[in-house]
Design an enzyme around this catalytic site. Structure first.
Site, PDB file in Angstrom:
ATOM      1  N   SER A 182      58.923  47.060  13.270  1.00 46.87           N
ATOM      2  CA  SER A 182      58.554  45.759  13.811  1.00 46.87           C
ATOM      3  C   SER A 182      58.215  44.719  12.757  1.00 46.87           C
ATOM      4  CB  SER A 182      57.393  45.917  14.790  1.00 46.87           C
ATOM      5  OG  SER A 182      56.348  46.664  14.219  1.00 46.87           O
ATOM      6  N   HIS A 210      61.617  46.774  19.681  1.00 46.81           N
ATOM      7  CA  HIS A 210      62.369  45.644  19.130  1.00 46.81           C
ATOM      8  C   HIS A 210      63.879  45.876  19.179  1.00 46.81           C
ATOM      9  CE1 HIS A 210      59.187  42.999  17.617  1.00 46.81           C
ATOM     10  NE2 HIS A 210      58.510  44.101  17.351  1.00 46.81           N
ATOM     11  N   LYS A 241      59.045  42.004  25.101  1.00 49.94           N
ATOM     12  CA  LYS A 241      59.866  41.382  24.061  1.00 49.94           C
ATOM     13  C   LYS A 241      61.142  40.838  24.698  1.00 49.94           C
ATOM     14  CE  LYS A 241      57.122  43.552  20.627  1.00 49.94           C
ATOM     15  NZ  LYS A 241      56.645  44.811  20.122  1.00 49.94           N
TER      16      LYS A 241
END
Ligand SMILES: *Cc1c(COP(=O)(O)O)cnc(C)c1O
Length: 394
Positions: A182, A210, A241
Site C-alpha cells: 500500500s 489496492h 478503495k
C-alpha cells in the site's frame, strides 16, 4: 484528571512533535473526486483510494439511495443474530463471482477482514509467515491470533523458503502477503510464493486492498493478474478503495467461509454493514464489469504521471501500480512538501511513521481514472516547482 495520565499525554505528544510526526489532517468540503475543495480552494486530488471514481458514480449512488429508502439506515444487529439482509447476501454472491471464489463474507472494514480472517483461522500451535511490509491490520491479526510468526524481508523468496522449512513442526502454516503493497505500490511475487507454499504444504492469504478493481483482466485483483485461480486459499478485499464505499470482505472456499461465519470475532461481535453500503458495492462491481474504460484510463494516467515524476528526477521507488511514492526519507520534509503542494493547489499526503519506517517518509500519490490530462500536468508542474524550491530535485 490523573496527574500521571496528563503527563503521559504531554510527553507523548511532545515526542511526536519533536520527531516531526505530525499528520496535518486536511478537511474535504465536498466529495472525494479527482479535484477536491479544501479551505475553499480547489486542489488536484492525489491522496484518495477512490481509484475508479465510483464514490460519485450515478449508478452506484442510485443503488445506495434506493437501498436507504427500502431498508433504512442500519442493519440493526450483528450478522449472525438479526443483521443479515437479502442485500448483504446478494453483495456476497457478487463479490465471490468477482474474485473467482466459491464464497465471500462481508466485514465492516478491510482492517476487520484481515483481523477476522487471521484470528478465525489461526491459533496457538500454528505458524504465520508474513512479508515485512504487510498492512498493519495483518500484523494486528497475527498478534491477536496467538500463533507463532516469522517475518521475511520484503518479497524475498529465499527467506520465505527458509521460514517454510521450519513450518513442519506446526499444526498448520499460513503465508500472508499484500497483493499490492500500500505504501510502495509494488506487486507481490505471487507465482513464486504459490510454488513455495505448495512445496511445503502451507496455505496462502493475499490482501488485495489496492488490487481489486485495478489489476487483472476483469479487475479481479492479483490472483487474476497472475492467473492463479484456485491456488490461493484466502483473498482479502476492502470496499473502501476502488469499490468506493466502506467495509471489507473475505473471499475463499465455501468451507473456509462457513468456518469464519462461526468463528470470526468481528463478524460475530460487531454489527453488519448498512444496507446502503451493500447495495452500492453490488452496483460498483457491476460498473467495474460494464465500464472497463475506467480501469484502462487509470493505467493510462498511471503511466503518464509515474513517467512524469521519474523524468523530473524524483525517487519513486519500486512502484508498478497507480500508487507512486515520492520518497524523501525525512518526516519533516515530507510534511513540509505536502503543505507547499497544498498551497499550490495539489493535495498529496505525507506518509510518515508509523505508516512507513521513519527513514522512508514520503509523499504518496495515487492517480484516479477520472483525472484529466490537464489535472495531472498541473500537478506535475507543481511537483517540479516545489521539488526545486525544497532541493529535492535539481
Ligand atoms: C487500506 C488497506 C486495508 C484496510 O482497509 P480498510 O477498508 O480501510 O479498513 C487493509 N489492507 C491493505 C493492504 C490496505 O491497503
Amino acid at each position: 484528571m490523573s496527574e500521571r495520565f496528563v503527563s503521559f499525554l504531554d510527553s507523548s505528544l511532545a515526542d511526536l512533535d519533536r520527531r516531526g510526526l505530525t499528520q496535518t489532517v486536511r478537511v474535504l468540503e465536498g466529495p472525494a473526486d479527482s479535484t477536491v475543495v479544501v479551505k475553499g480552494r480547489r486542489c488536484v486530488q492525489l491522496a484518495s483510494n477512490n481509484y475508479l471514481g465510483l464514490t460519485t458514480h450515478p449508478r452506484v449512488r442510485a443503488a445506495a439511495a434506493a437501498a436507504l429508502e427500502i431498508f433504512g439506515t442500519g442493519a440493526g444487529a450483528v450478522r449472525p443474530i438479526a443483521g443479515t439482509m437479502t442485500i448483504h447476501e446478494e453483495c456476497e454472491a457478487k463479490l465471490a463471482e468477482f474474485k473467482g471464489t466459491e464464497a465471500a463474507l462481508l466485514m465492516q472494514s478491510g482492517y476487520t477482514a484481515n483481523v477476522g480472517a487471521v484470528t478465525g483461522l489461526l491459533e496457538p500451535g500454528d505458524l504465520i509467515i508474513s512479508d515485512e511490509l504487510n498492512h498493519a491490520s495483518i500484523i494486528d491479526g497475527i498478534r491477536l491470533s496467538g500463533a507463532d510468526k516469522r517475518i521475511y524481508p520484503h518479497k524475498d523468496l529465499d527467506a520465505l523458503e527458509r521460514c517454510l522449512q521450519q513450518s513442519k513442526k506446526y499444526k498448520k502454516c499460513l503465508v500472508v502477503t499484500d497483493g499490492v503493497f500500500s505504501m510502495d505500490g509494488d506487486i507481490a511475487p505471487l507465482p513464486g510464493i504459490v510454488a513455495l507454499k505448495e512445496r511445503y504444504g502451507a496455505a496462502l492469504m493475499v490482501d488485495d486492498a489496492h488490487a481489486s478493481g485495478i489489476l487483472g483482466a476483469r479487475g479481479g485483483g492479483t490472483v487474476e493478474h497472475f492467473k492463479l485461480h484456485g491456488k490461493v486459499e484466502i483473498q482479502i478485499g476492502t470496499l473502501s478503495k476502488a469499490l468506493g464505499a466502506v467495509g471489507g470482505f473475505i473471499a475463499a472456499s465455501a468451507r473456509t467461509i462457513e468456518l469464519l461465519r462461526r468463528k470470526s470475532r468481528p463478524f460475530l461481535f460487531s454489527s453488519a454493514l448498512p444496507p446502503s453500503v451493500a447495495a452500492s458495492v453490488s452496483a460498483a462491481v457491476d460498473v467495474i464489469g460494464a465500464e472497463p474504460w475506467r480501469r484502462h484510463q487509470l493505467w493510462e494516467n498511471t503511466r503518464f504521471f509515474k513517467e512524469g515524476l521519474g523524468a523530473l528526477g524524483f525517487d519513486t521507488g519500486a512502484s508498478e501500480t497507480p500508487i507512486t511514492p515520492v520518497i524523501l526519507g525525512d518526516s519533516k520534509l515530507a510534511g513540509h512538501m505536502s503543505e507547499c503542494l497544498a498551497a499550490e493547489g495539489v493535495f498529496a499526503s505525507a506518509i510518515i511513521y508509523p505508516m512507513v519506517a521513519e527513514a522512508k517518509a514520503r509523499i504518496r500519490t495515487i492517480v484516479m481514472a477520472t483525472h484529466s490530462r490537464e489535472e495531472l500536468t498541473f500537478a506535475l508542474d507543481r511537483f517540479e516547482k516545489i521539488g526545486r524550491v525544497l532541493g529535492v530535485i535539481t
